[in-house]
Design an enzyme around this catalytic site. Structure first.
Site, short mmCIF file in Angstrom:
data_model
loop_
_atom_site.label_atom_id
_atom_site.label_comp_id
_atom_site.label_asym_id
_atom_site.label_seq_id
_atom_site.Cartn_x
_atom_site.Cartn_y
_atom_site.Cartn_z
N HIS A 22 -3.88 -7.05 -14.58
CA HIS A 22 -5.04 -7.95 -14.66
C HIS A 22 -5.00 -8.99 -13.54
CE1 HIS A 22 -6.71 -6.89 -18.68
NE2 HIS A 22 -5.46 -6.49 -18.91
N GLU A 64 -7.25 -10.96 -12.64
CA GLU A 64 -7.96 -12.18 -13.03
C GLU A 64 -7.07 -13.13 -13.85
OE1 GLU A 64 -8.16 -9.37 -14.52
OE2 GLU A 64 -8.52 -9.60 -16.68
N CYS A 108 -7.73 -2.44 -16.39
CA CYS A 108 -7.19 -2.12 -17.71
C CYS A 108 -8.15 -1.22 -18.50
CB CYS A 108 -6.85 -3.42 -18.45
SG CYS A 108 -5.76 -3.15 -19.87
#
Lengths: 318, 232
Positions: free
Chosen positions: B203, B205, B86
């Site tokens: 993302h 994560e 990002c």
């Protein structure tokens, strides 16, 4: 202007000869000393601040009839001046008691003087810059009576000019040091005017805004020097560069399209295209006009615009 | 394996990355402060999401001049693995470690939702654990994810297989409807020529544990580990 050999190196400055007779370059250093050289350090950016502040203050004094050695700012930390045969006497003007005076006379720090005091000190590192009476000056043959009167009068006039000047910028001018020299038999104000040679206190908070931050380890030394320059540089005229950044041709501009749609829905059918960009103004005090375009272009290429998606246009205004 | 998570002022996904690496992958991880001028001993550097330097001027434009970015660049030049997620992706673009730039989403909205991503090249350090064409469900959260690049570079990236992830629908069909932000060619993630630098808008994560609604992000993390284990 060609910089030639080093003529003199002091604690905070180097003075160089130039190819112009009678003109020298003062290069301001970041090195700082206090208490007759017992404390040493580096104040990052100090040379730049002191050169630019001296440039602003000396020009301001010149406009108000004070004869100074100043010619012009050459770079961010260099000033071109007339060469003066310096008089080895430092003139101190005090509006408030601070530092050595407070200690010597037992006055509480920041006691306001009934009227500004003028003091003379012998500029001598070996002797530790001792205070001089007028008789001492005469005895040592450092300056004649007439010169002493003139220096004291100019010092008070400088005080009358600069006290309100700093007041308007939120700073109390507590005290300052001046040095004079002779050129073609006439007295000129020389040296520098910077937080190294004066005491400034914030009008609102009383905060120390000068070299005492270094002397007394008050922290935020670099920031304070920069802040003083910011305050006095504010309405200083200089070159202004305007940078217009717009989305490149052929690159989609979502914000422009949204505005176009909104304009159409309001009935502005004549609009064919809307492109929305950024407008940045840069103030460049003391910068030579011929260098501005190249520098600003470099700023655009490296940071202000992204050449992949943006075009830019620069306008320079003096 | 040892990861370094680079923290800029305004990063806000560094703790998530740290958590996944430390608690889910059970690998070594450390934060690397933006003022570091030297990084060593890491096998992979992660540039996390967030709003570095307030995203002032352009996303990533100021962060790329952080002292640490010289170290990140030399690490990448020597073949070190660098992943920008990002805002981290935006920083890699501004730094010139990846080609192209980001525009505002065509909708002009900040978009925060799950998207489907088709793995376009599954023989990279970042996607070797994915089946060719596998669809990953991972969230995006950004305002400037509208990727653009000049035509020649785009063609070269396609030929070299450097477009790693494309926005698609649930069935893996790449279409305009499945494009959340207007990105050129539905591009969601790309690699540099050496495939050791990877930038992606989604993302991973935030999708590495089932409790969060998807663990598809693990495909990317585990690919990195597999690549590292194989390379030794």
């Amino acid at each position: 202007m060609e910089k030639r050999e080093l003529i003199y190196e002091g604690k905070a400055k180097r003075v160089y000869a130039t190819d112009q007779i009678g003109q020298v370059i003062h290069e301001f250093k970041d090195e700082a000393t206090a208490f007759d050289g017992k404390k040493r350090g580096i104040i990052e950016g100090k040379g730049r601040v002191n050169a630019q502040m001296s440039d602003i203050i000396f020009r301001y004094l010149e406009r108000r009839g004070i004869r100074t050695h100043h010619i012009k700012l050459l770079s961010e930390n260099e000033i071109l001046t007339w060469w003066l045969e310096m008089i080895p006497v430092e003139i101190i003007v005090r509006n408030y008691a601070a530092g050595s005076l407070a200690k010597r006379l037992g006055l509480p720090e920041r006691t306001e003087m009934r009227s500004p005091l003028v003091e003379f000190y012998y500029k001598s590192d070996e002797l530790g810059d001792p205070m001089l009476s007028r008789e001492h000056v005469r005895e040592l043959g450092l300056a004649d009576e007439e010169q002493m009167d003139e220096m004291a009068a100019i010092a008070l006039k400088v005080n009358d000019i600069l006290r309100p000047y700093f007041e308007e910028r939120g700073l109390v001018l507590a005290d300052f040091k001046l040095e004079f020299g002779l050129r073609e038999g006439r007295l000129y104000l020389g040296d520098e005017f910077s937080p190294d040679v004066c005491r400034l206190w914030d009008t609102e908070t009383g905060e120390v805004m000068d070299k005492d931050r270094f002397r007394q380890d008050l922290g935020k030394v670099e920031e304070t020097y920069a802040e003083v320059l910011r305050r006095i540089g504010e309405e200083e005229t200089g070159i202004t560069a305007s940078v217009f950044i717009s989305p490149k041709r052929g690159i989609l501009d979502p914000a422009g399209q949204a505005a176009l749609g909104a304009l159409k829905s309001l009935g502005f059918d004549e609009v064919g295209e809307v492109r929305i960009g950024k407008y940045i103004t840069l103030r460049l005090p003391g910068m030579e006009a011929e260098r501005v375009m190249d520098r600003v272009r470099e700023m655009c290429e490296r940071l202000l615009a992204n050449p992949i998606i943006e075009d830019y246009r620069i306008e320079i205004e003096e | 394996m040892r990861f370094g998570v680079v923290v800029f002022p305004g990063s806000n996904c560094e703790a998530d990355c740290y958590h996944v690496i430390n608690k889910v992958l059970r690998e070594d991880v450390e934060y690397v402060w933006h003022q570091e001028t030297y990084v060593s001993g890491y096998d992979c550097l992660v540039l996390p999401g967030g709003f570095s330097y307030g995203d002032y001027l352009r996303c990533g434009a100021i962060a790329r001049f952080s002292p640490v970015m010289d170290a990140v660049s030399s690490f990448a030049r020597e073949g070190g693995l660098v992943i920008g997620i990002c805002n981290g992706f935006q920083i890699l673009l501004e730094a010139g470690l990846l080609p192209g730039a980001m525009l505002r989403n065509t909708s002009l909205h900040f978009i925060c939702r799950f998207v489907n991503l088709r793995v376009e090249n599954s023989s990279t350090p970042w996607t070797n654990r994915a089946a060719p064409g596998q669809v990953l469900r991972i969230p995006i959260a950004h305002n400037e994810g509208n990727y653009v690049v000049d035509r020649d570079t785009h063609r070269r990236m396609v030929e070299e297989g450097r477009i790693i992830l494309r926005y698609c629908d649930g069935e893996g069909k790449v279409s305009e409807e499945a494009n959340p932000n207007g990105a050129l060619d539905n591009i969601a993630g790309i690699c540099n020529e050496g495939f050791n630098v990877f930038g992606l808008m989604p993302h991973p994560e935030r999708a590495s544990e089932e409790i969060l609604g998807s663990a598809d992000g693990l495909v990317i993390w585990e690919s990195i580990m597999a690549y590292h284990a194989e390379r030794g």
